[in-house]
Design an enzyme around this catalytic site. Structure first.
Site, PDB file in Angstrom:
ATOM      1  CG  HIS A  65      -1.629   1.241   1.536  1.00 31.57           C
ATOM      2  ND1 HIS A  65      -2.982   1.387   1.323  1.00 31.57           N
ATOM      3  CD2 HIS A  65      -1.207   2.432   2.042  1.00 31.57           C
ATOM      4  CE1 HIS A  65      -3.348   2.605   1.676  1.00 31.57           C
ATOM      5  NE2 HIS A  65      -2.292   3.257   2.129  1.00 31.57           N
ATOM      6  CD  GLU A  66       1.872   3.495   3.773  1.00 30.74           C
ATOM      7  OE1 GLU A  66       2.091   4.573   3.179  1.00 30.74           O
ATOM      8  OE2 GLU A  66       0.901   3.320   4.523  1.00 30.74           O
ATOM      9  CD  GLU A 102      -4.426   6.742   2.126  1.00 36.44           C
ATOM     10  OE1 GLU A 102      -4.084   5.569   2.278  1.00 36.44           O
ATOM     11  OE2 GLU A 102      -3.655   7.720   2.279  1.00 36.44           O
ATOM     12  CG  ASP A 147      -6.650   0.467   0.868  1.00 36.43           C
ATOM     13  OD1 ASP A 147      -5.615   0.435   1.556  1.00 36.43           O
ATOM     14  OD2 ASP A 147      -7.710   0.979   1.262  1.00 36.43           O
ATOM     15  CG  HIS A 157       0.293   6.083  -0.631  1.00 30.51           C
ATOM     16  ND1 HIS A 157      -0.902   6.616  -1.089  1.00 30.51           N
ATOM     17  CD2 HIS A 157       0.022   5.577   0.601  1.00 30.51           C
ATOM     18  CE1 HIS A 157      -1.841   6.436  -0.187  1.00 30.51           C
ATOM     19  NE2 HIS A 157      -1.310   5.803   0.849  1.00 30.51           N
TER      20      HIS A 157
END
Length: 473
Positions: free
Chosen positions: A317-318, A377, A381, A321
Site C-alpha cells: 500500500h505504502e 488511499e 489499497d 502511494h
C-alpha cells in the site's frame, strides 16, 4: 488533497493579504528573513485559502449572528447549543468591527483551551468545558485510563527518546530483516507489473521503474538516530511545565531544520512506537515503524499467508502511494513536475475515475463517501493487495500456493482493517482521506480477480464486480 506549493516573496504576500502585519508576524516567530531576498523560501500551499482570508477576517461570521458559548451552571460548564442560530438581522459587511473582533477572539480562546485541555487537572474549566464537545463529536463519555494518557503524552512529547528505548528493549532485529526482505520482493513484482501495464508508454514505464529503484526503505527505526534537542530537567510535579519545555524544544528543532538540507531518510511523520506506516512523496521513501511489525500484523511465528496478507499488503500500500493520483506527480528524488507522457496521464485519470466513482457510490449510515477525497488511499489499497499477493505466490514452492492458503491470505488482509468505532467518531471518517474500514475491504477485494477466483465469487456479485471492476495497478 491536491495542494501544489509555489514560491512567493513576502512583498507579494503583503499585497495578497494586506490586513495582516506580516513583517511583525515573521519577526515574532523568529523568521525575520523568511520570504525576503537571500533568506529561506516562502511556499504558498493553498492560494484559495489566502484569497478568501481577507473576507474571512473582515466578516468572520457572515451567516450566523448568534455564537455558541459556554455557560456555567451550578454544577459545571455546559455547551449552550451545538449549532449556530441564524437571525434575520444577519448581513454581509466589508469592515472589521467590534463584533468581528469578538468572533476571532472567541476562536483564539477555543484554540488555546483545546490545546491545553489534556495537560490540565480534571476539575478545571478546560476539562469540564471541552468534555461536552468531545462527547458530541466523537462519542467520548469518559476520560481514558491514566496510564494511557501518560503513555500517549510521553511518546508525543519525546517520541525519539521513547523510540530508541522501545527498539532496544522490545524489537527483534529479525522482524526488521523480514520486513526489508518482503519490501524487496514487493518492489520486484511491482517492477514486473509495470511491464504488463498496457496503458503506459515505454518512456514513462522506464521513469517509473527508476523511481521504484530509487525508493528508500526505512524499516523499524532510523538508519541513523538523529540528535535530539536538549529538553532540560523534567519534574514529576510540574506536568504542564514539562509539556511546555518539550514543545519549545520541538519548535527550536523545527527552526534549525528550516536552514538545513533535506535528509531523505529522516523520520518526520512517525516514530518507532507508532502502529502505522507512511510514504513520503518529498523524498520518495517508505517509513515502517517497529511497532507495526508486531502481532496482529506480523510475527515470525505466523504462516507466510498471514504475514503477507496483513503487513505485506500494508507495505505494498505504502509503495503504491508513490504512483497514486498525487504521488505520481513526484519523481525519483521527490521533485514535483510532470514527468509522465500526456497520453499516459489521460489513461491514468480514466482508470482512477473508475475507482473514484466506485467509492463515491458507497455510503456510511446513509451518508455518501467522498470518492475524490479517498482516491489516493483506495488506489494504494488495491495496488498493495495485488503486489503483496503476487510476492507471496512467487515466494512459494514453484511460484504457487495451496487453494486454502489463498483464501486465508485474503482473510488476513480483511482482518487487518477490523476495528470498533463509535458512531459519532465513525461518521467523522467521512472527512478522512481513508474510506471507512469496512468499505476499504469491500472495495479492494471486489476489484481483485485473484480474490474472486480463490473464493469462487460469481461475476456481478457484491464481492466480484465483474465487468465493472476497477484496476489501475
Amino acid at each position: 488533497r491536491g495542494m501544489k506549493g509555489s514560491r512567493i516573496m513576502r512583498e507579494d504576500l503583503k499585497k495578497k493579504v494586506p490586513l495582516i502585519h506580516w513583517d511583525d508576524w515573521f519577526e515574532g516567530m523568529g523568521l525575520s528573513d523568511v520570504g525576503e531576498k537571500g533568506g529561506p523560501q516562502l511556499i504558498m500551499r493553498e492560494d484559495a485559502y489566502f484569497d478568501k482570508l481577507p473576507s474571512l477576517l473582515t466578516n468572520p461570521n457572515p451567516n450566523f449572528a448568534q455564537l455558541n458559548s459556554l455557560v456555567q451552571t451550578e454544577k459545571e460548564f455546559e455547551t449552550a447549543g451545538l449549532e449556530y442560530t441564524p437571525t434575520p438581522e444577519t448581513s454581509l459587511d466589508s469592515t472589521f468591527d467590534e463584533a468581528d473582533a469578538e468572533v476571532l477572539k472567541s476562536y483564539l480562546r477555543y484554540e488555546l483551551v483545546s490545546d491545553y485541555t489534556p495537560y490540565l487537572p480534571p476539575d478545571t474549566f478546560a476539562e469540564k468545558g471541552m468534555k461536552p464537545l468531545f462527547s458530541d463529536l466523537y462519542g467520548i463519555k469518559e476520560r481514558p485510563p491514566r496510564w494511557k494518557k501518560c503513555y500517549h503524552a510521553t511518546t508525543s512529547a519525546m517520541g525519539g527518546h521513547i523510540s530508541k528505548l522501545y527498539v532496544t528493549k522490545f524489537f527483534p532485529e529479525a522482524n526488521r530483516d523480514a520486513a526489508k526482505h518482503m519490501l524487496e520482493e514487493i518492489r520486484g513484482v511491482f517492477k514486473e507489473d509495470l511491464k504488463e501495464v498496457s496503458w503506459m508508454d515505454a518512456e514513462t514505464k522506464d521513469a517509473a521503474t527508476h523511481k521504484l529503484n530509487e525508493m528508500v526503505f526505512e524499516v523499524g527505526y532510523p538508519t541513523e538516530w538523529p540528535e535530539w534537542c536538549k529538553i532540560g530537567e523534567l519534574h514529576e510535579d510540574t506536568y504542564l511545565e514539562n509539556y511546555e519545555k518539550t514543545q519549545k524544544c520541538k519548535w527550536n528543532r523545527h527552526m534549525e531544520k528550516l536552514r538545513e538540507p533535506v535528509k531523505r531518510r529522516e523520520w518526520n511523520y512517525a516514530t518507532s512506537t507508532d502502529v502505522n506506516a507512511y510514504y513520503s512523496q518529498k523524498v520518495n521513501g517508505l517509513f515502517i515503524p517497529a511497532a507495526v511489525l508486531d502481532p496482529p500484523f506480523f510475527s515470525s511465528k505466523y504462516p507466510a499467508y498471514r504475514n503477507y496478507g496483513s503487513i505485506g499488503s500494508v507495505l505494498g500500500h505504502e509503495m503504491t502511494h508513490g504512483f497514486d493520483d498525487e504521488g505520481r506527480k513526484f519523481d525519483s528524488v521527490g521533485r514535483r513536475h510532470e514527468w509522465w507522457n500526456k497520453e499516459t496521464v489521460l489513461a491514468f485519470k480514466g482508470k482512477a475515475k473508475c475507482i473514484r466513482e466506485q467509492f463515491g457510490g458507497y455510503t456510511l449510515h446513509g451518508k455518501p463517501v467522498s470518492g475524490k477525497l479517498t482516491l489516493g488511499e483506495d488506489i494504494a489499497d488495491a495496488g498493495g493487495l495485488k503486489m503483496a499477493y503476487r510476492a507471496w505466490l512467487k515466494a512459494g514452492p514453484d511460484g504457487t500456493r495451496p487453494e486454502e492458503e489463498k483464501r486465508l491470505f485474503f482473510l488476513s488482509f480483511a482482518q487487518t482493517w477490523c476495528g470498533i468505532e463509535r458512531k459519532e467518531s465513525e461518521e467523522s471518517l467521512l472527512f478522512d482521506a481513508h474510506a471507512p474500514r469496512k468499505l476499504r475491504v469491500l472495495g479492494a477485494l471486489s476489484d481483485n480477480k485473484d480474490f474472486s477466483h480463490a473464493w469462487g465469487c460469481p461475476a456481478g456479485s457484491v464481492m466480484n464486480r465483474g465487468k465493472e471492476r476497477c484496476q489501475l495497478w
